[in-house]
Design a protein around this motif. Structure first.
Motif, PDB file in Angstrom:
ATOM      1  N   TYR A 162       0.841  -1.200   0.000  1.00 14.96           N
ATOM      2  CA  TYR A 162       0.000   0.000   0.000  1.00 14.96           C
ATOM      3  C   TYR A 162       0.875   1.249   0.000  1.00 14.96           C
ATOM      4  O   TYR A 162       2.072   1.186   0.303  1.00 14.96           O
ATOM      5  CB  TYR A 162      -0.927   0.006   1.228  1.00 14.96           C
ATOM      6  N   ASP A 163       0.241   2.366  -0.278  1.00 14.83           N
ATOM      7  CA  ASP A 163       0.963   3.632  -0.387  1.00 14.83           C
ATOM      8  C   ASP A 163       1.556   4.059   0.955  1.00 14.83           C
ATOM      9  O   ASP A 163       2.705   4.452   1.052  1.00 14.83           O
ATOM     10  CB  ASP A 163      -0.028   4.697  -0.889  1.00 14.83           C
ATOM     11  N   SER A 164       0.727   4.003   2.020  1.00 18.14           N
ATOM     12  CA  SER A 164       1.241   4.347   3.360  1.00 18.14           C
ATOM     13  C   SER A 164       0.526   3.486   4.388  1.00 18.14           C
ATOM     14  O   SER A 164      -0.571   2.979   4.143  1.00 18.14           O
ATOM     15  CB  SER A 164       1.005   5.826   3.653  1.00 18.14           C
ATOM     16  N   PHE A 165       1.164   3.324   5.547  1.00 18.58           N
ATOM     17  CA  PHE A 165       0.631   2.433   6.586  1.00 18.58           C
ATOM     18  C   PHE A 165       0.307   3.243   7.835  1.00 18.58           C
ATOM     19  O   PHE A 165       1.200   3.875   8.410  1.00 18.58           O
ATOM     20  CB  PHE A 165       1.678   1.368   6.938  1.00 18.58           C
ATOM     21  N   HIS A 166      -0.949   3.226   8.255  1.00 16.71           N
ATOM     22  CA  HIS A 166      -1.349   3.882   9.504  1.00 16.71           C
ATOM     23  C   HIS A 166      -1.626   2.764  10.501  1.00 16.71           C
ATOM     24  O   HIS A 166      -2.642   2.070  10.395  1.00 16.71           O
ATOM     25  CB  HIS A 166      -2.604   4.743   9.283  1.00 16.71           C
ATOM     26  N   LEU A 167      -0.722   2.561  11.455  1.00 15.02           N
ATOM     27  CA  LEU A 167      -0.821   1.395  12.344  1.00 15.02           C
ATOM     28  C   LEU A 167      -1.514   1.767  13.647  1.00 15.02           C
ATOM     29  O   LEU A 167      -1.119   2.709  14.335  1.00 15.02           O
ATOM     30  CB  LEU A 167       0.578   0.849  12.646  1.00 15.02           C
ATOM     31  N   ASN A 168      -2.560   1.029  13.967  1.00 13.12           N
ATOM     32  CA  ASN A 168      -3.297   1.247  15.218  1.00 13.12           C
ATOM     33  C   ASN A 168      -3.311  -0.060  15.990  1.00 13.12           C
ATOM     34  O   ASN A 168      -3.843  -1.064  15.511  1.00 13.12           O
ATOM     35  CB  ASN A 168      -4.742   1.650  14.914  1.00 13.12           C
ATOM     36  N   PHE A 169      -2.719  -0.039  17.183  1.00 15.61           N
ATOM     37  CA  PHE A 169      -2.708  -1.246  18.004  1.00 15.61           C
ATOM     38  C   PHE A 169      -3.826  -1.151  19.039  1.00 15.61           C
ATOM     39  O   PHE A 169      -4.091  -0.078  19.589  1.00 15.61           O
ATOM     40  CB  PHE A 169      -1.347  -1.433  18.666  1.00 15.61           C
ATOM     41  N   SER A 170      -4.487  -2.308  19.292  1.00 10.92           N
ATOM     42  CA  SER A 170      -5.672  -2.291  20.152  1.00 10.92           C
ATOM     43  C   SER A 170      -5.322  -1.976  21.605  1.00 10.92           C
ATOM     44  O   SER A 170      -6.154  -1.548  22.380  1.00 10.92           O
ATOM     45  CB  SER A 170      -6.401  -3.634  20.077  1.00 10.92           C
ATOM     46  N   SER A 171      -4.049  -2.196  21.989  1.00 11.37           N
ATOM     47  CA  SER A 171      -3.611  -1.763  23.321  1.00 11.37           C
ATOM     48  C   SER A 171      -2.174  -1.290  23.166  1.00 11.37           C
ATOM     49  O   SER A 171      -1.612  -1.352  22.076  1.00 11.37           O
ATOM     50  CB  SER A 171      -3.715  -2.904  24.331  1.00 11.37           C
ATOM     51  N   SER A 172      -1.567  -0.856  24.240  1.00  4.89           N
ATOM     52  CA  SER A 172      -0.240  -0.263  24.163  1.00  4.89           C
ATOM     53  C   SER A 172       0.783  -1.276  23.642  1.00  4.89           C
ATOM     54  O   SER A 172       0.895  -2.372  24.188  1.00  4.89           O
ATOM     55  CB  SER A 172       0.146   0.213  25.563  1.00  4.89           C
ATOM     56  N   ILE A 173       1.522  -0.922  22.605  1.00  2.09           N
ATOM     57  CA  ILE A 173       2.491  -1.876  22.029  1.00  2.09           C
ATOM     58  C   ILE A 173       3.755  -1.901  22.893  1.00  2.09           C
ATOM     59  O   ILE A 173       4.327  -0.853  23.208  1.00  2.09           O
ATOM     60  CB  ILE A 173       2.833  -1.542  20.546  1.00  2.09           C
TER      61      ILE A 173
END
Length: 622
Positions: A102-113
């Motif tokens: 993909y062009d860009s990655f917006h990473l969202n983790f369900s809890s603190s990584i």
């Protein structure tokens, strides 16, 4: 300002879908961007009760995939990832980035990584020279499933077994406690509140309370924390109370049959993530959604089943009357001449009729849905005599026992193997003392019906241990090992306390009565010994502190460790609505279990302790 968990979590998810940009008045981001959504199985379950496909489209999500599926590259499009922070997921993200999917990655983790995983992500994307593809990394603190405005689950499986497993070591128990506390931290972060924590001493509830208290304290030390907007002096007067309990506090509720609509639909038809599938009228399976968008479900979920049947009938008659009314108004009067003046009147009626059609159609769909669900339920009730199970279990709770012939009659009568096992366990919990000859008769009756009685043996063992450990119980439980050794003693004394609690006249659940006492904040022998923890206050050694922390409270979050159910949820909501002025109670649990699923966990514990004759396991009810 009432705490609305469903609304808050949905807002967080919508912000995430809009690449974490501020939203405008219409609830969408200012710049319209098409994007792809990638999630794992756990986060799919978080999204499923809150966001529908049409909502995804509204926020520019054109494609959505599970992270472990093979995916083709889609160039020039940003991807929003919503996943748990795990080794597997991080490796997959690195692989996707290195292939420039993909062009860009917006990473969202369900809890603190955790830091090590963040470092893996950084080094992995650096090696493959794809680090510039990663736009942002967010900790979302959304690791829980909200099913209704006031109902959530951490979706952590088999917690009861893990906490009560005789072979579990300190580390395993600490890990589970940590996991439960992290899930609760996510809920509080989403609500942006720091509650006063109350719980009974000893057992898992106290352990979770201590870990959660420390987590909140550590977090409040940082300058821009998740709770800053709730800071300041004024807010401290209107904080909610968080009441923590463990399933052994009132074991019977997890097992007994309930005859109210919401618990019945869950227990018998297997409502999961607000969805269920039942046999349609014309054959074939029909899938339905039951949530806050269904007015009938919201209004009648807490009624007994016969009242629901009457209500469906009433709604149907009202619908027919309204349809007749529309037909009468738009049909013109028989044989009358059309005059010019009448034409205007008729046009107006036609316009009204056209406008009322969508509403009428929607009402008819809701009525048809609940007619179908109620018909399937009625079939199960008749076949299994569920009304009689619910009534007799209720009587046992109130009277503390049952006539021997009646007891054996039920065990030799209608119902699935699981129904009989649940009935036998409720008998055990209700009896003040164990009558050896009656227990043997029950075991013989269960064997006749080929029921695996491991769960029955487990509860019996807990009950007998309780008598011998009553003295050990008063000793202090300073550490985990100590607690684990006395687990059976601790839990069953809580069980019998729960049963005594049930002997009050109005048959309110012990949980509800205790929550009421904790919210009132008046001196009450039932809850005076409960721990009080305030993460905002300086630490005091004793765990009991100044009087303003004792309430009264307008809002409570009640959390059950080891599995909750719709019966407790319904009981707490009825209590909250009865109060003047109305109070607000959110109910959460490690996982929502049917009676059958909970007894299966007791069975596993029975097997782990080497109890019970292994006959064929109970057949599933569906």
């Amino acid at each position: 300002m009432a705490l609305n968990l469903r609304q808050k979590q949905t807002e967080c998810i919508i912000r995430m879908l809009n690449l974490n940009q501020p939203l405008n008045a219409t609830g969408t981001a200012n710049e319209e961007a098409y994007k792809i959504l990638i999630y794992d199985k756990f986060c799919q379950n978080i999204l499923s009760p809150l966001i529908h496909v049409k909502d995804l489209r509204k926020h520019g999500v054109t494609l959505y995939f599970l992270i472990d599926k093979d995916r083709k590259p889609v160039h020039d499009v940003p991807a929003v990832y919503f996943v748990q922070p795990s080794q597997v997921n991080v490796q997959r993200i690195v692989a996707d980035a290195s292939q420039s999917l993909y062009d860009s990655f917006h990473l969202n983790f369900s809890s603190s990584i955790p830091r090590p995983l963040l470092e893996d992500l950084a080094s992995g994307t650096l090696h493959s020279e794809s680090i510039d593809k990663i736009s942002k990394v967010h900790d979302q603190y959304l690791e829980f499933v909200t099913l209704e405005n006031n109902l959530f689950s951490l979706a952590q499986k088999s917690c009861y077994v893990q906490l009560n497993d005789p072979s579990a070591g300190d580390r395993e128990i600490e890990e589970i406690v940590e996991k439960v506390a992290s899930g609760l931290f996510c809920v509080l972060a989403t609500l942006a509140v720091v509650p006063v924590i109350r719980c009974p001493r000893g057992g898992p509830a106290e352990m979770v309370a201590a870990v959660l208290d420390q987590k909140l304290r550590d977090h409040l030390l940082s300058k821009n924390n998740l709770f800053t907007e709730g800071g300041g002096f004024a807010s401290s007067f209107q904080r909610p109370v968080l009441c923590l309990f463990d399933r052994n506090f009132e074991l019977s509720v997890g097992i007994q049959h309930d005859f109210r609509y919401r618990p019945l639909v869950h227990d018998v038809l297997g409502l999961r993530l607000n969805r269920l599938s039942v046999q349609g009228e014309k054959g074939g399976m029909r899938s339905y959604e039951l949530d806050s968008s269904d007015p009938f479900w919201v209004a009648n979920g807490s009624l007994e089943f016969p009242e629901v049947a009457v209500e469906i009938e009433t709604q149907l008659n009202k619908y027919k009357k309204d349809v007749d009314e529309v037909n009468r108004r738009t049909g013109g009067t028989d044989g009358a001449e059309f005059e010019g003046t009448d034409l205007i009147g008729n046009t107006k009626h036609l316009m009204n009729a056209v406008n009322s059609l969508p509403e009428l159609t929607e009402r008819k769909q809701v009525i048809d849905k609940h007619t179908n669900i109620a018909t399937v339920l009625l079939g199960e009730i008749k076949e299994r005599s569920l009304d009689s199970y619910a009534k007799k279990e209720d009587d046992m709770m109130v009277r503390g026992g049952i006539d021997r012939n009646e007891l054996l009659g039920v065990l030799r009568g209608k119902g699935t193997k699981m129904d009989k096992l649940r009935f036998a366990i409720i008998y055990l919990i209700c009896s003040e003392s164990i009558n050896q000859s009656e227990v043997e008769a029950i075991e013989a009756a269960l064997r006749e019906s080929e029921v695996d009685n491991c769960a029955f043996q487990y509860v019996k063992k807990m009950k007998s241990l309780n008598v011998s450990l009553a003295s050990a119980n008063s000793a202090s439980r300073s550490n985990i090992v100590d607690w684990a050794e006395k687990l059976y003693g601790q839990s069953i004394s809580a069980v019998t306390a729960g049963v005594k609690n049930l002997l009050s006249g109005d048959r309110q659940l012990a949980l509800t009565r205790t929550v009421e006492a904790l919210m009132e904040g008046k001196p009450n022998p039932e809850v005076d010994s409960y721990l009080v923890l305030d993460p905002r206050a300086p630490k005091s050694g004793s765990g009991t502190s100044s009087s303003h922390l004792k309430g009264p409270f307008k809002e409570a979050i009640v959390f059950m460790i080891g599995g909750g159910n719709y019966m407790e949820y319904g009981s707490l909501q009825e209590f909250a609505q009865r109060q003047q002025p109305v109070k607000h109670v959110i109910y959460g649990t490690t996982e929502i279990l049917t009676g059958m699923e909970f007894v299966e966990q007791l069975t596993v514990l029975g097997q782990k302790m080497g109890l019970g004759g292994s006959v064929a396991p109970p057949a599933p009810t569906h």
